[in-house]
Enzyme design. Sequence first.
Site, short mmCIF file in Angstrom:
data_model
loop_
_atom_site.label_atom_id
_atom_site.label_comp_id
_atom_site.label_asym_id
_atom_site.label_seq_id
_atom_site.Cartn_x
_atom_site.Cartn_y
_atom_site.Cartn_z
N LYS A 90 -1.50 -7.39 -9.25
CA LYS A 90 -2.46 -7.22 -8.17
C LYS A 90 -2.05 -6.03 -7.32
O LYS A 90 -1.07 -6.08 -6.58
CB LYS A 90 -2.54 -8.45 -7.27
N GLU A 130 9.30 -3.90 12.94
CA GLU A 130 9.13 -2.73 12.07
C GLU A 130 7.86 -2.00 12.53
O GLU A 130 6.79 -2.62 12.59
CB GLU A 130 8.97 -3.22 10.62
N PHE A 186 0.80 -1.23 0.00
CA PHE A 186 0.00 0.00 0.00
C PHE A 186 0.83 1.27 0.00
O PHE A 186 0.33 2.34 -0.32
CB PHE A 186 -0.93 0.02 1.23
N GLU A 200 -4.92 -3.84 -1.95
CA GLU A 200 -6.37 -3.69 -1.78
C GLU A 200 -6.70 -2.38 -1.07
O GLU A 200 -7.85 -1.97 -1.01
CB GLU A 200 -6.94 -4.89 -1.01
N LYS A 201 -5.65 -1.72 -0.52
CA LYS A 201 -5.92 -0.49 0.23
C LYS A 201 -5.91 0.76 -0.64
O LYS A 201 -6.51 1.77 -0.29
CB LYS A 201 -4.88 -0.35 1.35
N SER A 233 5.25 -6.96 3.23
CA SER A 233 5.75 -7.37 4.55
C SER A 233 6.41 -8.75 4.49
O SER A 233 6.21 -9.52 3.55
CB SER A 233 4.59 -7.41 5.54
N CYS A 235 9.52 2.04 3.15
CA CYS A 235 10.39 0.91 3.50
C CYS A 235 11.80 1.40 3.73
O CYS A 235 12.62 0.72 4.30
CB CYS A 235 10.38 -0.13 2.40
P1 NAD Z 1 1.49 -6.58 3.07
O1 NAD Z 1 2.48 -7.69 3.08
O2 NAD Z 1 0.44 -6.57 4.10
O3 NAD Z 1 0.75 -6.57 1.65
C1 NAD Z 1 1.46 -6.63 0.43
C2 NAD Z 1 0.66 -7.41 -0.58
O4 NAD Z 1 0.60 -8.79 -0.19
C3 NAD Z 1 -0.77 -6.94 -0.72
O5 NAD Z 1 -1.09 -6.91 -2.09
C4 NAD Z 1 -1.58 -7.95 0.06
O6 NAD Z 1 -2.85 -8.15 -0.48
C5 NAD Z 1 -0.75 -9.22 -0.05
N1 NAD Z 1 -0.78 -10.07 1.16
C6 NAD Z 1 -0.69 -9.65 2.44
N2 NAD Z 1 -0.67 -10.70 3.28
C7 NAD Z 1 -0.76 -11.81 2.51
C8 NAD Z 1 -0.78 -13.22 2.79
N3 NAD Z 1 -0.70 -13.68 4.03
N4 NAD Z 1 -0.89 -14.07 1.77
C9 NAD Z 1 -0.95 -13.62 0.51
N5 NAD Z 1 -0.94 -12.29 0.18
C10 NAD Z 1 -0.83 -11.41 1.17
O7 NAD Z 1 2.33 -5.23 3.07
P2 NAD Z 1 1.79 -3.73 3.17
O8 NAD Z 1 1.30 -3.50 4.55
O9 NAD Z 1 0.92 -3.41 2.03
O10 NAD Z 1 3.15 -2.91 2.95
C11 NAD Z 1 4.02 -2.55 3.98
C12 NAD Z 1 5.23 -3.45 4.05
O11 NAD Z 1 5.89 -3.45 2.80
C13 NAD Z 1 6.25 -3.02 5.06
O12 NAD Z 1 6.76 -4.15 5.72
C14 NAD Z 1 7.34 -2.37 4.21
O13 NAD Z 1 8.63 -2.36 4.77
C15 NAD Z 1 7.29 -3.23 3.02
N6 NAD Z 1 7.85 -2.56 1.86
C16 NAD Z 1 9.07 -2.98 1.43
C17 NAD Z 1 9.67 -2.36 0.36
C18 NAD Z 1 11.01 -2.78 -0.11
O14 NAD Z 1 11.36 -2.44 -1.23
N7 NAD Z 1 11.76 -3.53 0.67
C19 NAD Z 1 9.01 -1.32 -0.31
C20 NAD Z 1 7.74 -0.93 0.15
C21 NAD Z 1 7.18 -1.58 1.23
#
Ligand code: NAD
Length: 520
Positions: free
Chosen positions: A196, A404, A172, A199-200, A249, A304
């Site tokens: 994909k 984090e 998101f 969703e947020k 994440s 991130c």
């Molecule tokens: P998230 O993991 O909750 O969601 C990311 C995506 O994965 C979404 O599209 C979500 O629908 C899907 N998802 C979530 N849980 C899932 C599961 N159990 N099974 C299958 N799909 C799932 O992450 P977020 O809250 O949207 O983003 C924040 C996180 O992203 C933070 O940890 C941040 O550090 C990380 N991030 C990392 C970078 C990088 O380049 N290292 C860049 C941006 C964000």
Amino acid sequence: PGVFAVANHHFSVASESSWKHRTSLRVPNLVGGSFVDSQSSEFIDVINPATQEVVSQIPLTTDKEFKSAVSAAKEAYPSWRNTPITTRQRVMLKFQELIRKNMDKLALSVTTEQGKTLKDAQGDVFRGLEVVEHACGMATLQMGEYVSNVSNGIDTYSIREPLGVCAGICPFNFPAMIPLWMFPVAVTCGNTFVLKPSEKDPGAFMMLAELAMEAGLPDGVLNIVHGTHDVVNAICDDDDIRAISFVGSNPAGMHIYARASAKGKRVQSNMGAKNHGVVMPDANIDSTINALVAAGFGAAGQRCMALSTVVFVGDSKPWEEKLLERAKALKVSAGTEPDADLGPVISKQAKERVRRLVQSGVDSGAKLLLDGRDIVVPGYEKGNFVGPTILSDVTPDMECYKEEIFGPVLICMQANSLDEAIKIVNKNQYGNGAAIFTTSGVAARKFQTEIEAGQVGINVPIPVPLPFFSFTGSKASFAGDLNFYGKAGVQFYTQIKTVTQQWKDLPGGSGVSLAMPTSQ
Ligand code: NAD
């Protein structure tokens, strides 16, 4: 022009494509060049985090709809991969122009759904735009190699070919930049794509997809499916998808990495972070404090590459006083307010999590220098706001340090030497970015050499590389071996075919040799 309803604003998107005149809040999928409404009975509200207004609703795409998106990508692949590279580049050239023209609308969508300030949202779009610009030079980036006369009359060359259907799963926090890390590189290499969005906040990417089609991306080359876990699992399992780019994440990223690689897919997975800034006693005071405040609290800490932890080498107190002074002056409000420095966090749950982690720090002995947990923003009383928060005297065993936080919380630690500071940073499970602030070249060089992080800043707080380099996380911040964008990104989305050719007059009568051929 197409009309996309965002809360109370109705604004238009430049193209004449099929998702015009929509008044429904429901966000369609994109399959084979058409925006199609999902037949799902389950929808998730996309919520403006500053107001709690429902901006739109995304469907939990059904399995049948998901399969139709993959089929569309598969069908579009043969002719797209045979489309001249120069033509594919020109689509990107036009696409970058359209992104520039629509910058304000894209940024407004980011702010409305994600919450960051408009200026920061422009940066979100701009950092993605740079990847599109880079993709315009794909012919050079994708070049193969050639060695003439590896044996008498025999030459060997390698070709970087596209993989087929690739997929992207997005977080998101950068709703424009991160999708643009993925599909422009993939499709310009000749792949087709299923993405994909989070969703947020899917809105900015919906606009970007429409602009990409307006730029000439043929039907089916880019497809969109909305949803959460189920559609993600379907992406991991699908036999026609060859590679997955994930950003988000650790629990999600490691799950996707394991599940998709078990199916033989390539996966690049960028995950969580705890980025440290090490401040040496000789650092320039004013610019260092500015950098720490900007990188700690910018985007409400939801980057991130946010610098969420500072390790002061030597006496930390004078630094902390200055930090406090500057952090207190920051203005917290809705991202659309022109004087806002930071907006809300993404959701009520995110706010609760931040509050809980701050409290856990206090409970385990950290000092709360600035407490933004109970902030109320006039005019936006329902928003998920957390004001700048500073915890000092934090130690590595505390939960607020290990986890984090992903909110506007700066954690302050202290070390007696650069060696000790480096040890602290290297012991942390994450290794996305790390920065040192110093006027000593010796200290900077030692830090650069010894620190275990993908991206190192020397007097630069958020060292996110431009697209001719790659975004390079390390330790638990990355799984896979080929990073996002840059040379590694092109390698990720291509496979090597090696050709050995023989063009010579072959002497007859030399007989048959069954020995392994060697260079002659
Ligand atoms: P998230 O993991 O909750 O969601 C990311 C995506 O994965 C979404 O599209 C979500 O629908 C899907 N998802 C979530 N849980 C899932 C599961 N159990 N099974 C299958 N799909 C799932 O992450 P977020 O809250 O949207 O983003 C924040 C996180 O992203 C933070 O940890 C941040 O550090 C990380 N991030 C990392 C970078 C990088 O380049 N290292 C860049 C941006 C964000």
